[in-house]
Write a protein that holds these residues in place. Structure first.
Motif, short mmCIF file in Angstrom:
data_model
loop_
_atom_site.label_atom_id
_atom_site.label_comp_id
_atom_site.label_asym_id
_atom_site.label_seq_id
_atom_site.Cartn_x
_atom_site.Cartn_y
_atom_site.Cartn_z
N ASN A 51 0.81 -1.21 0.00
CA ASN A 51 0.00 0.00 0.00
C ASN A 51 0.84 1.26 0.00
O ASN A 51 0.32 2.35 -0.17
N ASN A 52 2.14 1.17 0.18
CA ASN A 52 3.02 2.33 0.23
C ASN A 52 3.58 2.59 -1.15
O ASN A 52 4.39 1.83 -1.65
N THR A 53 3.22 3.68 -1.77
CA THR A 53 3.71 3.99 -3.11
C THR A 53 4.78 5.06 -3.08
O THR A 53 5.24 5.50 -4.11
N ASP A 54 5.22 5.51 -1.89
CA ASP A 54 6.23 6.56 -1.81
C ASP A 54 7.62 6.05 -2.16
O ASP A 54 8.34 6.67 -2.92
N ASP A 55 8.05 4.92 -1.58
CA ASP A 55 9.42 4.47 -1.72
C ASP A 55 9.60 3.27 -2.64
O ASP A 55 10.66 3.07 -3.18
N THR A 56 8.59 2.44 -2.79
CA THR A 56 8.73 1.24 -3.60
C THR A 56 7.51 1.07 -4.48
O THR A 56 6.46 1.65 -4.25
N VAL A 57 7.67 0.26 -5.51
CA VAL A 57 6.55 -0.10 -6.35
C VAL A 57 5.76 -1.16 -5.62
O VAL A 57 6.33 -2.04 -4.97
N ALA A 58 4.46 -1.12 -5.69
CA ALA A 58 3.63 -2.08 -4.97
C ALA A 58 3.96 -3.51 -5.40
O ALA A 58 4.09 -3.79 -6.57
N VAL A 59 4.11 -4.39 -4.42
CA VAL A 59 4.40 -5.79 -4.69
C VAL A 59 3.07 -6.53 -4.65
O VAL A 59 2.62 -6.98 -3.62
N SER A 60 2.41 -6.58 -5.79
CA SER A 60 1.12 -7.23 -5.87
C SER A 60 0.88 -7.65 -7.31
O SER A 60 1.69 -7.38 -8.19
N ASP A 61 -0.24 -8.30 -7.54
CA ASP A 61 -0.55 -8.76 -8.89
C ASP A 61 -0.79 -7.62 -9.86
O ASP A 61 -0.73 -7.82 -11.06
N ASP A 62 -1.10 -6.40 -9.36
CA ASP A 62 -1.31 -5.29 -10.27
C ASP A 62 -0.01 -4.54 -10.57
O ASP A 62 -0.02 -3.56 -11.30
N ASN A 63 1.12 -5.00 -10.05
CA ASN A 63 2.42 -4.44 -10.39
C ASN A 63 2.68 -4.75 -11.86
O ASN A 63 2.69 -5.90 -12.26
N ILE A 64 2.93 -3.73 -12.66
CA ILE A 64 3.09 -3.91 -14.10
C ILE A 64 4.26 -4.84 -14.44
O ILE A 64 4.17 -5.62 -15.38
N LEU A 65 5.33 -4.78 -13.68
CA LEU A 65 6.48 -5.64 -13.96
C LEU A 65 6.16 -7.10 -13.72
O LEU A 65 6.66 -7.98 -14.43
N GLN A 66 5.32 -7.37 -12.73
CA GLN A 66 4.91 -8.75 -12.50
C GLN A 66 3.81 -9.15 -13.48
O GLN A 66 3.83 -10.24 -14.03
N ALA A 67 2.86 -8.25 -13.71
CA ALA A 67 1.72 -8.56 -14.58
C ALA A 67 2.16 -8.89 -16.00
O ALA A 67 1.59 -9.76 -16.65
N LYS A 68 3.19 -8.22 -16.48
CA LYS A 68 3.66 -8.46 -17.84
C LYS A 68 4.74 -9.55 -17.91
O LYS A 68 5.27 -9.84 -18.98
#
Length: 143
Positions: A51-68
Motif C-alpha cells: 500500500n506504500n507507493t512513496d518508496d517502492t513499487v507495490a508488490v502485488s498482482d497489479d504491479n506492471i512488472l509482474q503482470a507483464k
C-alpha cells in the motif's frame, strides 16, 4: 549379469524419484515467479509495502512488472523486487538502455533491438499505457 542390471534399475528409479522430489516438490511452482520485498520482513510488513507507493513499487498482482512477466526473467533490486536470474537486473535499465541499444527505454520497449527481447515482446506486444507504466517504475528504480 542379472545383479548389475537389477542394481542399475534400482539406482535409476531412486535417481528419478530424487529428481522429482527436488525439482517438482521442493522447487514448487515455477510458473509464477516469487516476489519478495526482503528476506527479513514478515507478511504484515509486505502488506504495508504493497500500500506504500512513496518508496517502492507495490508488490502485488497489479504491479506492471509482474503482470507483464518481466520478473520471470529479471529482478529489480532498486525496487526490492526479486525475480528470475535469466535476464539482467533492471534497476539501472532506465539509464543504461539508450547507451546500450541506441534508443530510450520507451522506444526500446516498442521495438527492441535485442534478439531475446524482440521475441519476448513480439509475442506479447505492450500497449502505450503499459510502456509508460514500466518506464515510470524503472525510472523510480534507477533513482
Amino acid at each position: 549379469m542379472k545383479k548389475p542390471l537389477i542394481i542399475f534399475v534400482i539406482s535409476a528409479l531412486i535417481g528419478l524419484g530424487l529428481g522429482y522430489l527436488v525439482f517438482d516438490v521442493i522447487g514448487s511452482d515455477d510458473s509464477k515467479p516469487e516476489v519478495a520485498v526482503s528476506d527479513k520482513e514478515d507478511a504484515s510488513t509486505k502488506e504495508e509495502e504493497t500500500n506504500n507507493t512513496d518508496d517502492t513499487v507495490a508488490v502485488s498482482d497489479d504491479n506492471i512488472l509482474q503482470a507483464k512477466g518481466c520478473l520471470g526473467c529479471h529482478a529489480v533490486s532498486g525496487l526490492n523486487l526479486e525475480g528470475g536470474a535469466t535476464g539482467p537486473d533492471l534497476s539501472q535499465a532506465f539509464n543504461n538502455v539508450e547507451d546500450k541499444h541506441g534508443k530510450p527505454l520507451a522506444e526500446f520497449l516498442k521495438e527492441p533491438t535485442s534478439a531475446v527481447m524482440s521475441s519476448v515482446i513480439g509475442g506479447n506486444p505492450l500497449t502505450d499505457e503499459e510502456i509508460s507504466q514500466i518506464v515510470e517504475a524503472l525510472q523510480k528504480a534507477a533513482e
